[in-house]
Design a protein around this motif. Sequence first.
Motif, PDB file in Angstrom:
ATOM      1  N   LYS A 120       2.593  19.005  10.341  1.00 30.42           N
ATOM      2  CA  LYS A 120       1.496  19.359  10.262  1.00 30.42           C
ATOM      3  C   LYS A 120       0.439  18.884   9.221  1.00 30.42           C
ATOM      4  O   LYS A 120      -0.408  19.366   8.695  1.00 30.42           O
ATOM      5  CB  LYS A 120       2.159  20.845   9.459  1.00 30.42           C
ATOM      6  N   SER A 121       1.147  17.447   8.443  1.00 25.86           N
ATOM      7  CA  SER A 121       1.172  17.235   7.564  1.00 25.86           C
ATOM      8  C   SER A 121      -0.223  16.289   7.681  1.00 25.86           C
ATOM      9  O   SER A 121      -0.817  15.620   9.181  1.00 25.86           O
ATOM     10  CB  SER A 121       1.890  15.663   7.047  1.00 25.86           C
ATOM     11  N   LYS A 122      -1.646  16.310   6.734  1.00 20.80           N
ATOM     12  CA  LYS A 122      -3.131  15.738   7.378  1.00 20.80           C
ATOM     13  C   LYS A 122      -2.419  14.359   7.141  1.00 20.80           C
ATOM     14  O   LYS A 122      -3.957  13.947   7.263  1.00 20.80           O
ATOM     15  CB  LYS A 122      -4.176  16.650   6.538  1.00 20.80           C
ATOM     16  N   THR A 123      -2.242  13.743   5.880  1.00 19.86           N
ATOM     17  CA  THR A 123      -1.869  12.758   6.039  1.00 19.86           C
ATOM     18  C   THR A 123      -1.151  11.901   6.424  1.00 19.86           C
ATOM     19  O   THR A 123       0.044  12.233   6.476  1.00 19.86           O
ATOM     20  CB  THR A 123      -1.490  12.694   3.585  1.00 19.86           C
ATOM     21  N   SER A 124      -0.772  10.751   7.435  1.00 20.92           N
ATOM     22  CA  SER A 124      -0.055   9.904   8.235  1.00 20.92           C
ATOM     23  C   SER A 124       1.472   9.273   7.112  1.00 20.92           C
ATOM     24  O   SER A 124       0.544   9.348   5.207  1.00 20.92           O
ATOM     25  CB  SER A 124      -0.634   8.906   9.262  1.00 20.92           C
ATOM     26  N   LEU A 125       2.185   8.602   7.008  1.00 21.78           N
ATOM     27  CA  LEU A 125       2.516   7.952   6.011  1.00 21.78           C
ATOM     28  C   LEU A 125       2.093   7.004   5.872  1.00 21.78           C
ATOM     29  O   LEU A 125       2.014   6.239   4.890  1.00 21.78           O
ATOM     30  CB  LEU A 125       4.636   7.885   7.169  1.00 21.78           C
ATOM     31  N   ASN A 126       1.888   6.049   6.862  1.00 22.69           N
ATOM     32  CA  ASN A 126       0.821   4.480   6.091  1.00 22.69           C
ATOM     33  C   ASN A 126      -0.232   4.858   5.459  1.00 22.69           C
ATOM     34  O   ASN A 126      -0.781   4.422   4.307  1.00 22.69           O
ATOM     35  CB  ASN A 126       0.450   4.209   7.883  1.00 22.69           C
ATOM     36  N   GLN A 127      -0.807   6.100   5.870  1.00 22.35           N
ATOM     37  CA  GLN A 127      -2.278   6.306   4.729  1.00 22.35           C
ATOM     38  C   GLN A 127      -1.216   6.562   3.131  1.00 22.35           C
ATOM     39  O   GLN A 127      -2.517   6.144   2.275  1.00 22.35           O
ATOM     40  CB  GLN A 127      -2.445   7.976   5.539  1.00 22.35           C
ATOM     41  N   ALA A 128      -0.582   7.654   3.547  1.00 23.17           N
ATOM     42  CA  ALA A 128       0.443   7.472   1.984  1.00 23.17           C
ATOM     43  C   ALA A 128       0.673   6.271   1.224  1.00 23.17           C
ATOM     44  O   ALA A 128       0.327   6.115   0.334  1.00 23.17           O
ATOM     45  CB  ALA A 128       1.446   8.949   2.164  1.00 23.17           C
ATOM     46  N   ILE A 129       1.754   4.982   2.393  1.00 27.23           N
ATOM     47  CA  ILE A 129       1.304   4.246   1.409  1.00 27.23           C
ATOM     48  C   ILE A 129       0.224   3.249   1.119  1.00 27.23           C
ATOM     49  O   ILE A 129       0.543   2.461  -0.276  1.00 27.23           O
ATOM     50  CB  ILE A 129       2.162   2.976   2.800  1.00 27.23           C
TER      51      ILE A 129
END
Length: 192
Positions: free
Chosen positions: A124-133
Amino acid sequence: MKNLSTLSKSIIMVLSIAGVSTAAIAVGQSTTTRTEVSEAVAAAQSKISLEQAIVIAKKTIKGDVVSADFDQNDHSAGGNYEVKTIANNTEYKVKIDANSGKVLSNKQEKLDKEDIAEYNAMKKSKTSLNQAIQKANQSVKGKVIEAGFDMDFGKPTYKIEIIKGTKVHKVVVDSLTGKIIRSQVEAADNDD
């Protein structure tokens, strides 16, 4: 003559004991002078980045990456990455050599109800793991050694660890907004 023979035996015995003691000390010194490297140094020296390890893992297993982290090899300069991917309610742990990028192992296990609930929250996250990194690395320019989804006080987040110099920066990114919730710094040491 008999006394000389006993004296010779005594001298030979003393020299033998001294030789064995010297050898034992030398062996002890050689093991204690083994160069220990901190996790920060080992991660900085690795040729493959965490982001590259994620790409390799995605080629190995088609699914959603939920976490990745650098693991140092026994206080030496080498290490590997473990990337966890989920596909079809199964978690895959792909281990990748941090210097060569070679896949070392690929293990799998079925998710339990708690893991499935956490995975559904991540979906449900609007941010991906790569974007968070990327967001965390914009804040702290260094080498990412750990990244993963987590429920932080009931809030879906990504926790990112970045090595910069001799410090470990722990950055928490809100997975719904992509904003940094908090960032803290710790000294990197040999026990990480």
